[in-house]
Design an enzyme around this catalytic site. Structure first.
Site, PDB file in Angstrom:
ATOM      1  N   HIS A   1       1.015  -1.012  -0.109  1.00 38.25           N
ATOM      2  CA  HIS A   1       0.682   0.275  -0.018  1.00 38.25           C
ATOM      3  C   HIS A   1       0.836   1.074   0.238  1.00 38.25           C
ATOM      4  O   HIS A   1       0.500   2.298   0.121  1.00 38.25           O
ATOM      5  CB  HIS A   1      -0.959  -0.124   1.106  1.00 38.25           C
TER       6      HIS A   1
ATOM      7  N   ASP B   1      -3.705  -2.740  12.355  1.00 39.69           N
ATOM      8  CA  ASP B   1      -4.254  -2.572  11.599  1.00 39.69           C
ATOM      9  C   ASP B   1      -4.004  -4.398  10.562  1.00 39.69           C
ATOM     10  O   ASP B   1      -2.907  -4.769  10.095  1.00 39.69           O
ATOM     11  CB  ASP B   1      -3.648  -1.697  10.706  1.00 39.69           C
ATOM     12  N   MET B   2      -5.102  -4.034  10.412  1.00 37.87           N
ATOM     13  CA  MET B   2      -4.988  -5.738   9.713  1.00 37.87           C
ATOM     14  C   MET B   2      -7.126  -6.211   9.220  1.00 37.87           C
ATOM     15  O   MET B   2      -7.725  -5.360   9.433  1.00 37.87           O
ATOM     16  CB  MET B   2      -5.607  -6.378  11.206  1.00 37.87           C
TER      17      MET B   2
ATOM     18  N   TRP C   1     -14.474 -19.356  10.601  1.00 43.19           N
ATOM     19  CA  TRP C   1     -16.084 -18.425  10.773  1.00 43.19           C
ATOM     20  C   TRP C   1     -16.619 -18.065  11.662  1.00 43.19           C
ATOM     21  O   TRP C   1     -16.368 -16.409  11.555  1.00 43.19           O
ATOM     22  CB  TRP C   1     -16.773 -20.121  11.712  1.00 43.19           C
ATOM     23  N   LYS C   2     -15.065 -16.761  12.883  1.00 40.01           N
ATOM     24  CA  LYS C   2     -14.818 -15.690  13.758  1.00 40.01           C
ATOM     25  C   LYS C   2     -14.839 -14.355  12.799  1.00 40.01           C
ATOM     26  O   LYS C   2     -15.365 -13.926  12.735  1.00 40.01           O
ATOM     27  CB  LYS C   2     -13.716 -15.753  14.764  1.00 40.01           C
TER      28      LYS C   2
END
Lengths: 237, 237
Positions: free
Chosen positions: B44, B173-174, B225-226
């Site tokens: 980025h 930041d993810m 799933w989380k």
């Protein structure tokens, strides 16, 4: 064995009244435990009730303590839970956050001196039922090793996000560990292995055995380093 | 090869001025790209700059468009990005959120009609540098299959949480995928496999091969799933 909702509610209500809860507070508290069980979250419903009773009997939880406002600024409020029941404190504070959001656009309430709020999702549903977006989380004991560590230093802090919708709210309620300790206990009681690796055993190997993970207290965070980071941030904020 | 910070900044600044950016806006935009590269987020930073330039040349990004306030209530503001550069729009809106938080306790700004903000963490650092907690996220294209699905329907919506500290801010930041597409590209360019399974290949098997995941567009969400649930909620809120 299935127990009708009303039967469970009445049974819990009776116990709470005997413990000295005022009528309205007993009803709300019984409902929160019963709803969690109805929705399948036994770990924070009926299964947890005996421990809740013990904490009242040993004086850890003050049955009739009401939370108090400490400070307030714009969208923010800080409350002191006065060691009252965690469920009732959390419910009251979400109520305040909802009220404040109607005046300020956003309401944010921080609550100290409280104890286990049981199923966090209850307060997400509470917000959504009121027609607002609800976001809440809590810290907990250090029961999750940060990524790369072998001993627990952060909590598997559950986070709840609830979005109201006419045709059924969307509510996310999850811990920062891949499996919460409540979920591990549920698998253990059913004698089942986890569907995917959920933590490390005492020797440091990844395992699907819930008993080994409860013993080591080394559950995996969601997304490895990512859940570990998120858990840390929820602690910090 | 290592390029000094100032050399990269000056190079990017020169290109932006040629593209018609006003001086101050060009400097801020060049700084955001250069900082991301300095911090190792090449995906980025510099690596994304050619695409940014193409989007300006094809008219997708309006170089001199300034965001406009649409509505405002208490802690909340809604802004229209007017298709201006995503970086400058996001920076401006975080600035507004910071200002509003000083008056209201919390400031929350929603931004529409904008484009890629590049490294989301930049706006977390911006908040922390101002001494406030910063939380921000964005939606993105549908590039992540919800849990149990085989085609992408939700975005791997990045979330940023920044907590200011005197001895160095803590900034998370993810993306909601175990590996962002930017991270997959970085592994691909280095010719390395992922350290853990990061998604499914075309045949539906879990794989550590970044190329196979980029091709299938089926990265794993964090925490199975989380993360899938969290991605959905970030879309909904």
């Amino acid at each position: 064995m299935r127990i009708p909702y009303d039967e469970l509610f009445d049974g819990l209500l009776r116990v709470l009244l005997k413990l000295g809860f005022e009528q309205q507070r007993a009803r709300l508290c019984a409902r929160l435990f019963t709803d969690a069980s109805r929705d399948g979250v036994y770990s924070h419903g009926l299964n947890r009730f005996p421990q809740f009773v013990r904490m009242i009997q040993t004086g850890v939880i003050a049955v009739d303590a009401e939370p108090e406002l400490v400070t307030s600024f714009g969208s923010l409020e800080r409350w002191d839970g006065k060691s009252g029941p965690g469920t009732l404190n959390a419910y009251r504070c979400m109520d305040r956050a909802i009220a404040r959001s109607r005046q300020q656009g956003i309401g944010c309430v921080a609550l100290a001196n409280t104890n286990h709020w049981m199923r966090g999702g209850s307060y997400g549903w509470q917000a959504a039922d009121a027609g607002v977006i609800g976001i809440c989380w809590t810290n907990t004991m250090a029961n999750l090793p940060p990524w790369g560590a072998s001993d627990p230093r952060v909590g598997n802090n559950p986070v709840i996000i609830a979005v109201p919708r006419g045709k059924g709210h969307v509510v996310l309620d999850m811990a920062m560990s891949q499996f919460s300790y409540g979920a591990l206990a549920s698998y253990r009681m059913r004698g089942e292995p986890l569907p995917v690796e959920g933590g490390f055993d005492a020797a440091g190997w990844l395992t699907r055995d819930p008993v080994a993970i409860e013993a080591s207290r080394r559950p995996l965070p969601i997304g490895y380093w990512k859940g570990s980071g998120l858990a840390l941030m929820l602690d910090l904020v």
